[in-house]
Design a protein around this motif. Sequence first.
Motif, mmCIF file in Angstrom:
data_model
loop_
_atom_site.group_PDB
_atom_site.id
_atom_site.type_symbol
_atom_site.label_atom_id
_atom_site.label_comp_id
_atom_site.label_asym_id
_atom_site.label_seq_id
_atom_site.Cartn_x
_atom_site.Cartn_y
_atom_site.Cartn_z
ATOM 1 N N ASP A 135 -3.343 -4.463 -14.430
ATOM 2 C CA ASP A 135 -2.700 -4.339 -13.120
ATOM 3 C C ASP A 135 -3.739 -4.353 -12.011
ATOM 4 N N THR A 136 -3.287 -4.602 -10.814
ATOM 5 C CA THR A 136 -4.192 -4.600 -9.668
ATOM 6 C C THR A 136 -3.520 -3.924 -8.484
ATOM 7 N N ILE A 137 -4.289 -3.725 -7.408
ATOM 8 C CA ILE A 137 -3.784 -3.091 -6.187
ATOM 9 C C ILE A 137 -3.649 -4.161 -5.109
ATOM 10 N N TYR A 138 -2.536 -4.111 -4.378
ATOM 11 C CA TYR A 138 -2.272 -5.033 -3.281
ATOM 12 C C TYR A 138 -2.270 -4.239 -1.971
ATOM 13 N N VAL A 139 -2.981 -4.736 -0.970
ATOM 14 C CA VAL A 139 -3.060 -4.081 0.340
ATOM 15 C C VAL A 139 -2.483 -5.036 1.380
ATOM 16 N N LEU A 140 -1.405 -4.605 2.041
ATOM 17 C CA LEU A 140 -0.700 -5.459 2.986
ATOM 18 C C LEU A 140 -0.726 -4.830 4.374
ATOM 19 N N PRO A 141 -1.318 -5.474 5.383
ATOM 20 C CA PRO A 141 -1.346 -4.906 6.738
ATOM 21 C C PRO A 141 0.064 -4.764 7.322
ATOM 22 N N ARG A 142 0.272 -3.700 8.097
ATOM 23 C CA ARG A 142 1.518 -3.480 8.832
ATOM 24 C C ARG A 142 1.154 -3.199 10.281
ATOM 25 N N ILE A 143 1.880 -3.795 11.218
ATOM 26 C CA ILE A 143 1.611 -3.613 12.633
ATOM 27 C C ILE A 143 2.909 -3.257 13.338
ATOM 28 N N TRP A 144 2.917 -2.149 14.076
ATOM 29 C CA TRP A 144 4.090 -1.715 14.816
ATOM 30 C C TRP A 144 3.746 -1.605 16.301
ATOM 31 N N PRO A 145 4.666 -1.881 17.225
ATOM 32 C CA PRO A 145 6.093 -2.100 16.968
ATOM 33 C C PRO A 145 6.442 -3.483 16.465
ATOM 34 N N GLU A 146 5.546 -4.457 16.591
ATOM 35 C CA GLU A 146 5.817 -5.771 16.023
ATOM 36 C C GLU A 146 4.495 -6.458 15.765
ATOM 37 N N HIS A 147 4.541 -7.501 14.932
ATOM 38 C CA HIS A 147 3.289 -8.191 14.623
ATOM 39 C C HIS A 147 2.947 -9.172 15.739
ATOM 40 N N VAL A 148 1.705 -9.554 15.761
ATOM 41 C CA VAL A 148 1.201 -10.498 16.762
ATOM 42 C C VAL A 148 0.654 -11.709 16.025
ATOM 43 N N THR A 149 1.029 -12.913 16.432
ATOM 44 C CA THR A 149 0.576 -14.125 15.766
ATOM 45 C C THR A 149 -0.539 -14.774 16.569
ATOM 46 N N TRP A 150 -1.104 -15.784 16.006
ATOM 47 C CA TRP A 150 -2.201 -16.487 16.675
ATOM 48 C C TRP A 150 -1.723 -17.201 17.930
ATOM 49 N N ARG A 151 -0.401 -17.394 18.080
ATOM 50 C CA ARG A 151 0.132 -18.060 19.268
ATOM 51 C C ARG A 151 0.118 -17.151 20.501
ATOM 52 N N ASP A 152 0.090 -15.818 20.273
ATOM 53 C CA ASP A 152 0.112 -14.874 21.392
ATOM 54 C C ASP A 152 -1.293 -14.785 21.991
ATOM 55 N N LYS A 153 -1.430 -15.231 23.240
ATOM 56 C CA LYS A 153 -2.746 -15.290 23.877
ATOM 57 C C LYS A 153 -3.002 -14.118 24.825
ATOM 58 N N HIS A 154 -1.941 -13.293 25.075
ATOM 59 C CA HIS A 154 -2.092 -12.247 26.082
ATOM 60 C C HIS A 154 -2.843 -11.029 25.568
ATOM 61 N N GLU A 155 -3.066 -10.929 24.271
ATOM 62 C CA GLU A 155 -3.812 -9.798 23.731
ATOM 63 C C GLU A 155 -4.527 -10.223 22.459
ATOM 64 N N GLN A 156 -5.573 -9.499 22.139
ATOM 65 C CA GLN A 156 -6.295 -9.795 20.904
ATOM 66 C C GLN A 156 -5.451 -9.398 19.700
ATOM 67 N N ARG A 157 -5.591 -10.143 18.642
ATOM 68 C CA ARG A 157 -4.781 -9.878 17.460
ATOM 69 C C ARG A 157 -5.276 -8.622 16.747
ATOM 70 N N PRO A 158 -4.369 -7.665 16.468
ATOM 71 C CA PRO A 158 -4.766 -6.493 15.672
ATOM 72 C C PRO A 158 -4.942 -6.893 14.215
ATOM 73 N N GLY A 159 -5.866 -6.244 13.566
ATOM 74 C CA GLY A 159 -6.088 -6.495 12.159
ATOM 75 C C GLY A 159 -6.533 -5.239 11.441
ATOM 76 N N VAL A 160 -6.612 -5.315 10.140
ATOM 77 C CA VAL A 160 -7.021 -4.187 9.307
ATOM 78 C C VAL A 160 -8.293 -4.570 8.562
ATOM 79 N N GLY A 161 -9.333 -3.760 8.758
ATOM 80 C CA GLY A 161 -10.570 -3.983 8.026
ATOM 81 C C GLY A 161 -10.575 -3.176 6.732
ATOM 82 N N ILE A 162 -10.854 -3.854 5.616
ATOM 83 C CA ILE A 162 -10.925 -3.207 4.311
ATOM 84 C C ILE A 162 -12.379 -3.251 3.860
ATOM 85 N N VAL A 163 -12.965 -2.065 3.691
ATOM 86 C CA VAL A 163 -14.410 -2.008 3.405
ATOM 87 C C VAL A 163 -14.649 -2.044 1.900
#
Length: 358
Positions: free
Chosen positions: A328-356
């Motif tokens: 088995d393995t572990i899956y890590v899936l980012p979640r962004i609230w209140p909604e996700h931001v796509t590369w098309r949205d230029k008004h703000e930088q895209r939030p992301g999750v860094g996994i060290v």
Amino acid sequence: MGIGIEGEFSLVSVLVSQGSLCYTSSYENTPIYACFAGGLSALILLCARAQADEQQEVRLFLETHCVECHGAETQEAKIRLDTLEFPSNEHVTAHVWKRVVDTVERGEMPPDYQDQPEDSEKQAWVEQVVHVIAQANPQPIALRRLNRLEYENTVHDLLGIDVPLADLLPEDGKVQGFDKGTDGLSFSSVLIEQYLEAANVAFDAAIRRYAPLPAEIRRTDLMSVSENIDSVRKKKGGVIEIDNSFVKFTPGWPPARLDPVNPIEDGVYRCRIAVWPHNPGDRTLAVAIYEGALFRGDTREFIGNFDVTGTSKEPRIIEFTCKFAEGDTIYVLPRIWPEHVTWRDKHEQRPGVGIVWA
């Protein structure tokens, strides 16, 4: 002819006198079954007499507090209580007794202008009515077997195992949409055979036939994995590397996989994952963590949602304990609230999750 036990001793016969038990010596060599029959008859007679006395007490309450308005001359609400029979096969009166008990229990009867019984007397009378009706109409005790899920949970608790057992048993029958009804949980020869098979699987899981592997700590840095290095180099899914962290933006599948720390043996493992938020802005970042087979996506189990806090230098350490199967393995899936931001949205930088690391 019954089987009796005879001997050179005096037996005791039971006589009923004024509701008490009187013991007198009987003749010698009297078969013991005769004594048993007499005792049983006496007990039945005593029970019948006690039941009749209790019914009389119930009726006495009605005569004292109710019959004036619900008797031969007056029947308020079209209810007559002086001739009301207890429920039986011949008398369908349970609905009437329910109305009477409900009104007395709620304090609606007797009316205010009549003498009122004490609350304790009312409660005692209600309990007495319920007892009399229950004794007059004993319900058969319905025995049922455990359904599939109950059987699995019971065996798991009994043996301390966690192997699937419910799927080894046939589907349970349902009554009005529920699979716990006696009528739906029948027995068959096929069911017994499947129970035996499930029991064998359970015992095999409970008896370990080989020594466990020594405890081992396995760790991986996400940016040391060749697949992640290649994804960053080719900008697959927009992933980037910051401070030796694998930063993922996509709030949907595919998730980040922690394949290098796959367990090589079934067991319970304590897991730790270091994460931090990248450009969160005013949004809340989290990760959904799953556990499951590497090549069978439909077997993933949800572990939980965890807030992503900290920095790349001091990330949050998410810690949890989980049962894993070999491979088995572990899956890590980012979640962004209140909604996700796509590369098309230029008004703000895209939030992301860094996994060290994990």
